[in-house]
Design a protein around this motif. Structure first.
Motif, PDB file in Angstrom:
ATOM      1  N   LEU A   5      68.309  65.607 -71.737  1.00  0.00           N
ATOM      2  CA  LEU A   5      68.381  64.455 -70.842  1.00  0.00           C
ATOM      3  C   LEU A   5      68.623  64.952 -69.420  1.00  0.00           C
ATOM      4  O   LEU A   5      69.490  65.810 -69.199  1.00  0.00           O
ATOM      5  CB  LEU A   5      69.524  63.520 -71.243  1.00  0.00           C
ATOM      6  N   ILE A   6      67.847  64.423 -68.476  1.00  0.00           N
ATOM      7  CA  ILE A   6      68.017  64.739 -67.058  1.00  0.00           C
ATOM      8  C   ILE A   6      68.108  63.411 -66.309  1.00  0.00           C
ATOM      9  O   ILE A   6      67.186  62.600 -66.378  1.00  0.00           O
ATOM     10  CB  ILE A   6      66.825  65.555 -66.509  1.00  0.00           C
ATOM     11  N   PRO A   7      69.229  63.163 -65.607  1.00  0.00           N
ATOM     12  CA  PRO A   7      69.296  61.934 -64.802  1.00  0.00           C
ATOM     13  C   PRO A   7      68.349  62.036 -63.609  1.00  0.00           C
ATOM     14  O   PRO A   7      68.158  63.112 -63.051  1.00  0.00           O
ATOM     15  CB  PRO A   7      70.756  61.872 -64.358  1.00  0.00           C
ATOM     16  N   THR A   8      67.761  60.903 -63.236  1.00  0.00           N
ATOM     17  CA  THR A   8      66.818  60.910 -62.120  1.00  0.00           C
ATOM     18  C   THR A   8      67.019  59.692 -61.234  1.00  0.00           C
ATOM     19  O   THR A   8      67.454  58.646 -61.697  1.00  0.00           O
ATOM     20  CB  THR A   8      65.357  60.955 -62.610  1.00  0.00           C
ATOM     21  N   ASP A   9      66.694  59.863 -59.964  1.00  0.00           N
ATOM     22  CA  ASP A   9      66.666  58.744 -59.027  1.00  0.00           C
ATOM     23  C   ASP A   9      65.229  58.541 -58.522  1.00  0.00           C
ATOM     24  O   ASP A   9      65.006  57.898 -57.517  1.00  0.00           O
ATOM     25  CB  ASP A   9      67.638  58.976 -57.865  1.00  0.00           C
ATOM     26  N   VAL A  34      63.886  63.792 -71.523  1.00  0.00           N
ATOM     27  CA  VAL A  34      64.036  62.387 -71.167  1.00  0.00           C
ATOM     28  C   VAL A  34      64.631  62.325 -69.769  1.00  0.00           C
ATOM     29  O   VAL A  34      65.755  62.768 -69.549  1.00  0.00           O
ATOM     30  CB  VAL A  34      64.949  61.630 -72.169  1.00  0.00           C
ATOM     31  N   MET A  35      63.852  61.813 -68.838  1.00  0.00           N
ATOM     32  CA  MET A  35      64.322  61.580 -67.478  1.00  0.00           C
ATOM     33  C   MET A  35      64.934  60.179 -67.481  1.00  0.00           C
ATOM     34  O   MET A  35      64.229  59.205 -67.753  1.00  0.00           O
ATOM     35  CB  MET A  35      63.169  61.662 -66.479  1.00  0.00           C
ATOM     36  N   MET A  36      66.247  60.074 -67.232  1.00  0.00           N
ATOM     37  CA  MET A  36      66.941  58.799 -67.360  1.00  0.00           C
ATOM     38  C   MET A  36      67.347  58.236 -66.000  1.00  0.00           C
ATOM     39  O   MET A  36      67.926  58.935 -65.175  1.00  0.00           O
ATOM     40  CB  MET A  36      68.200  58.971 -68.207  1.00  0.00           C
ATOM     41  N   HIS A  37      67.031  56.964 -65.799  1.00  0.00           N
ATOM     42  CA  HIS A  37      67.490  56.243 -64.612  1.00  0.00           C
ATOM     43  C   HIS A  37      68.421  55.132 -65.077  1.00  0.00           C
ATOM     44  O   HIS A  37      68.061  54.336 -65.947  1.00  0.00           O
ATOM     45  CB  HIS A  37      66.315  55.660 -63.836  1.00  0.00           C
ATOM     46  N   ALA A  38      69.626  55.079 -64.507  1.00  0.00           N
ATOM     47  CA  ALA A  38      70.637  54.114 -64.932  1.00  0.00           C
ATOM     48  C   ALA A  38      70.625  52.879 -64.046  1.00  0.00           C
ATOM     49  O   ALA A  38      70.575  52.983 -62.825  1.00  0.00           O
ATOM     50  CB  ALA A  38      72.015  54.767 -64.892  1.00  0.00           C
ATOM     51  N   MET A  39      70.662  51.712 -64.705  1.00  0.00           N
ATOM     52  CA  MET A  39      70.667  50.434 -63.991  1.00  0.00           C
ATOM     53  C   MET A  39      71.696  49.495 -64.618  1.00  0.00           C
ATOM     54  O   MET A  39      71.947  49.548 -65.825  1.00  0.00           O
ATOM     55  CB  MET A  39      69.280  49.790 -64.050  1.00  0.00           C
ATOM     56  N   HIS A  40      72.268  48.641 -63.777  1.00  0.00           N
ATOM     57  CA  HIS A  40      73.184  47.613 -64.265  1.00  0.00           C
ATOM     58  C   HIS A  40      72.401  46.589 -65.090  1.00  0.00           C
ATOM     59  O   HIS A  40      71.222  46.352 -64.826  1.00  0.00           O
ATOM     60  CB  HIS A  40      73.861  46.883 -63.105  1.00  0.00           C
ATOM     61  N   MET A  41      73.073  45.981 -66.051  1.00  0.00           N
ATOM     62  CA  MET A  41      72.459  44.894 -66.802  1.00  0.00           C
ATOM     63  C   MET A  41      72.244  43.714 -65.873  1.00  0.00           C
ATOM     64  O   MET A  41      73.030  43.493 -64.957  1.00  0.00           O
ATOM     65  CB  MET A  41      73.367  44.459 -67.960  1.00  0.00           C
ATOM     66  N   PRO A  42      71.195  42.941 -66.108  1.00  0.00           N
ATOM     67  CA  PRO A  42      70.981  41.740 -65.288  1.00  0.00           C
ATOM     68  C   PRO A  42      72.180  40.800 -65.382  1.00  0.00           C
ATOM     69  O   PRO A  42      72.836  40.722 -66.418  1.00  0.00           O
ATOM     70  CB  PRO A  42      69.738  41.104 -65.904  1.00  0.00           C
ATOM     71  N   GLY A  43      72.435  40.075 -64.293  1.00  0.00           N
ATOM     72  CA  GLY A  43      73.605  39.220 -64.220  1.00  0.00           C
ATOM     73  C   GLY A  43      73.426  37.826 -64.796  1.00  0.00           C
ATOM     74  O   GLY A  43      74.374  37.217 -65.267  1.00  0.00           O
ATOM     75  N   SER A  44      72.230  37.315 -64.792  1.00  0.00           N
ATOM     76  CA  SER A  44      72.033  35.946 -65.278  1.00  0.00           C
ATOM     77  C   SER A  44      71.355  35.950 -66.643  1.00  0.00           C
ATOM     78  O   SER A  44      70.682  36.903 -67.033  1.00  0.00           O
ATOM     79  CB  SER A  44      71.192  35.148 -64.285  1.00  0.00           C
ATOM     80  N   ILE A  45      71.514  34.860 -67.342  1.00  0.00           N
ATOM     81  CA  ILE A  45      70.903  34.719 -68.668  1.00  0.00           C
ATOM     82  C   ILE A  45      69.384  34.749 -68.555  1.00  0.00           C
ATOM     83  O   ILE A  45      68.708  35.357 -69.376  1.00  0.00           O
ATOM     84  CB  ILE A  45      71.390  33.424 -69.357  1.00  0.00           C
ATOM     85  N   MET A  46      68.844  34.113 -67.533  1.00  0.00           N
ATOM     86  CA  MET A  46      67.387  34.085 -67.348  1.00  0.00           C
ATOM     87  C   MET A  46      66.837  35.496 -67.134  1.00  0.00           C
ATOM     88  O   MET A  46      65.830  35.866 -67.740  1.00  0.00           O
ATOM     89  CB  MET A  46      67.014  33.183 -66.170  1.00  0.00           C
ATOM     90  N   GLU A  47      67.507  36.284 -66.289  1.00  0.00           N
ATOM     91  CA  GLU A  47      67.064  37.668 -66.071  1.00  0.00           C
ATOM     92  C   GLU A  47      67.154  38.476 -67.355  1.00  0.00           C
ATOM     93  O   GLU A  47      66.284  39.297 -67.649  1.00  0.00           O
ATOM     94  CB  GLU A  47      67.912  38.337 -64.994  1.00  0.00           C
TER      95      GLU A  47
END
Length: 159
Positions: A5-9, A34-47
């Motif tokens: 695993l390698i983190p990537t931006d 695996v090049m991994m990019h980390a993101m927050h979970m969406p904030g709303s139910i629709m997203e």
């Protein structure tokens, strides 16, 4: 087969770690990277509901990054079996652990001096999750390779 695993931006600089991975782990057995990019979970139910139906986060992957990835895959075709970019959605240790288990990760390789650049407002630096993961983490210095390349180039073009 090793799974790394390698983190990537999504910067070209983050792909330079692949050279070190092939050098360190590529002898004898094929690599799945695996090049991994980390993101927050969406904030709303629709997203959240639309998360699987849309691929807007794939728009973060630049054409330069895609092209450089293909060049690396071709250059190290005998050592790299697969190299793919995946998104970690969430910021908890459990989510990260499940991500690592799902991808059968054996080791994590990070640049020693890496200034993470947010590709989107939802992106975050996964350094703390990686540190807490209890997985083998290898830090590689990109500056040393850069200095070696500059000195080799200057020797090559000396008159």
């Amino acid at each position: 087969m090793k799974h790394i695993l390698i983190p990537t931006d999504f910067s070209i600089r983050s792909l330079r770690v692949v050279h070190h991975v092939v050098e360190r782990f590529g002898a004898g057995e094929p690599l799945n990277i695996v090049m991994m990019h980390a993101m927050h979970m969406p904030g709303s139910i629709m997203e959240l509901m639309m998360l699987s139906r849309r691929s807007s986060h794939y728009d973060l992957i630049t054409d330069d990054y895609k092209e450089a990835s293909e060049i690396l895959k071709n250059k190290y075709g005998s050592a790299i079996r697969s190299m793919k970019t995946e998104f970690l959605m969430g910021r908890s240790n459990g989510v990260f652990r499940n991500f690592l288990l799902y991808h059968n990760i054996d080791a994590i390789v990070c640049p020693a001096e890496f200034n993470f650049r947010k590709a989107s407002p939802n992106s975050y630096d996964p350094a703390e999750l990686i540190r807490k993961s209890n997985y083998p983490v290898h830090h590689v210095s990109l500056k040393k390779k850069e200095r070696m390349l500059v000195s080799a180039m200057s020797e090559l073009f000396e008159i």
